[in-house]
Design a protein around this motif. Structure first.
Motif, PDB file in Angstrom:
ATOM      1  N   VAL A   1       3.538  23.476  -4.879  1.00  0.00           N
ATOM      2  CA  VAL A   1       4.452  22.842  -5.840  1.00  0.00           C
ATOM      3  C   VAL A   1       5.716  23.700  -5.949  1.00  0.00           C
ATOM      4  O   VAL A   1       6.833  23.194  -5.922  1.00  0.00           O
TER       5      VAL A   1
ATOM      6  N   THR B   1       4.586  19.295   0.599  1.00  0.00           N
ATOM      7  CA  THR B   1       3.824  18.067   0.307  1.00  0.00           C
ATOM      8  C   THR B   1       2.388  18.413  -0.071  1.00  0.00           C
ATOM      9  O   THR B   1       1.756  19.250   0.570  1.00  0.00           O
TER      10      THR B   1
ATOM     11  N   ARG C   1       1.578  25.377 -10.781  1.00  0.00           N
ATOM     12  CA  ARG C   1       2.890  25.957 -10.468  1.00  0.00           C
ATOM     13  C   ARG C   1       3.206  27.132 -11.407  1.00  0.00           C
ATOM     14  O   ARG C   1       3.665  28.184 -10.962  1.00  0.00           O
TER      15      ARG C   1
ATOM     16  N   LYS D   1       7.928  23.274  -3.086  1.00  0.00           N
ATOM     17  CA  LYS D   1       8.188  21.844  -2.867  1.00  0.00           C
ATOM     18  C   LYS D   1       7.611  21.349  -1.542  1.00  0.00           C
ATOM     19  O   LYS D   1       8.240  20.594  -0.797  1.00  0.00           O
TER      20      LYS D   1
END
Ligand SMILES: [Zn+2]
Length: 313
Positions: A61, A66, A181, A64
Motif C-alpha cells: 500500500v 497492486t 500501511r 502503491k
C-alpha cells in the motif's frame, strides 16, 4: 529491567475456512463465505508470520503496488479477521451501551477526534449485509449474555464470539489497508530515525487482558490475546522495544522481516544476491554513491569513439 511476559491466545479466537470480498455502497468488504466453517486458531503460534504478512501488505500500500484480492483472502483464511470493531471502540462493552466512543475515528470516517457513533450505526458499519431487525437481535443477545454471566473473562469471549467472530462480520478493505500501511510506515520511519508525522493511536494495543495467576509459580505474567489486531500490535511493540532490533526492512526489496542475525540486511538470499549484482554493476558503470544520491561518471572519449565505430551510439 527484565520481565518474563507470556503471550497466550484466548481459547475463543476463530478463523473461517473461506472468505469473500463484496461491494456494498461503493465500499469493498471482506467477510466469511456463507458456506465457510469456523474453527479455533492459536494466534500466538503464528505471531511473527502474522506481523510480517501484515507489514508486507502495508509495504504494498505504501509503495502503491497492486494488491490482488486473493492476497487478502489468503491472509484472512490463514489468520481470520482483525477485530477492528472491538479494537476501535474505546468502551469495551459497547454492545451494552447506546453510543460507541471510537478511537482514532480518522480511519473509520476521516474525522480526527474521538467520535461517538450510535450503536446501531456502528454495528451497521461492520454488518453491512444485515438489516435493522437482525442488528437489534445481536444487541439483545449481547445484553442478555451480560445479564447472565458474572465472570468478565467469559463475557469478553462470548461477546467477541457474537460480534467479531460472527459469519456476518465484515471489515472494509480500505480499513485493513490503512492499518497495514500505518504499521509499515511507522516501522519505516523508525528505522530511518524520522519521527512519525502524525500520532497513531490506531496502532496502540487496545483492551488487552492480563493475568497474574502464575506470577508466583512461574515468575512471569501473561497477556491474553483475544483477536488478531491485538496479536499484531503486541508483537510489534515487543519487536520494536528490543535492545537489538531484529524487525527490519530488506535493503533491496523493502519488505519487512525478522532477522536471525542482527547484522542481516536482506530478507532472502535472493535479495542479497541481486543487491550484490546491482552494486558491482553500479561500480563498473561508474555510478558513485554519494551523500546527495547517485553520480554517474560519463564514459571517456575513447569509449564513445569505440561505441560509435560499432554503431552503438
Ligand atoms: Zn528482499
Amino acid at each position: 529491567m527484565n520481565v518474563n511476559i507470556r503471550l497466550e491466545t484466548s481459547r475463543f479466537c476463530y478463523v473461517y475456512s473461506k472468505y469473500k470480498i463484496i461491494e456494498i455502497g461503493n465500499k469493498e468488504y471482506i467477510l466469511p463465505d456463507e458456506n465457510a466453517t469456523k474453527k479455533t486458531i492459536s494466534l500466538t503460534e503464528y505471531l511473527n508470520d502474522i506481523l510480517i504478512d501484515t507489514l508486507n501488505i502495508g509495504k504494498k500500500v505504501f509503495y502503491k503496488e497492486t494488491i490482488e484480492q486473493n492476497e487478502l483472502l489468503n491472509f484472512y483464511s490463514k489468520y481470520g479477521s482483525f477485530g477492528f470493531m472491538i479494537d476501535l471502540a474505546i468502551n469495551k462493552y459497547f454492545a451494552l451501551d447506546s453510543k460507541v466512543a471510537i478511537k482514532d475515528s480518522f480511519y473509520l470516517n476521516n474525522k480526527e477526534n474521538i467520535n461517538f457513533m450510535d450503536i446501531n450505526e456502528y454495528l451497521k458499519f461492520f454488518y453491512p449485509t444485515l438489516n435493522k431487525r437482525e442488528i437489534n437481535s445481536i444487541i439483545k443477545k449481547c445484553i442478555n449474555t451480560a445479564e447472565d454471566i458474572k465472570k468478565e473473562d467469559y463475557l469478553t469471549s462470548m461477546l467477541n464470539e457474537y460480534l467479531i467472530y460472527s459469519i456476518d462480520y465484515a471489515e472494509p478493505v480500505e480499513l485493513v489497508l490503512n492499518y497495514a500501511r500505518s504499521l509499515y510506515k511507522d516501522l519505516a520511519s523508525t528505522i530511518e530515525n524520522k519521527p512519525s508525522t502524525m500520532k497513531l493511536p490506531f496502532l496502540s494495543v487496545n483492551h488487552l487482558t492480563h493475568n497474574f495467576d502464575d506470577l508466583y509459580r512461574n515468575k512471569s505474567f501473561g497477556f491474553t490475546i483475544n483477536y488478531l489486531k491485538q496479536a499484531i500490535d503486541v508483537n510489534y511493540s515487543i519487536q520494536m522495544g528490543q535492545d537489538v532490533r531484529l524487525l527490519k526492512l530488506c535493503n533491496y526489496c523493502n519488505k519487512a522481516f525478522i532477522a536471525k542475525n542482527p547484522k542481516a540486511e536482506y530478507d532472502t538470499y535472493n535479495c542479497k544476491n541481486k543487491a550484490n549484482v546491482y552494486k558491482s554493476r553500479a561500480k563498473s558503470s561508474k555510478v558513485i554513491h554519494t551523500d546527495t544520491g547517485l553520480v554517474v561518471k560519463l564514459p571517456s572519449d575513447e569509449l564513445i569513439k569505440g561505441l560509435k565505430k560499432r554503431g552503438r551510439v
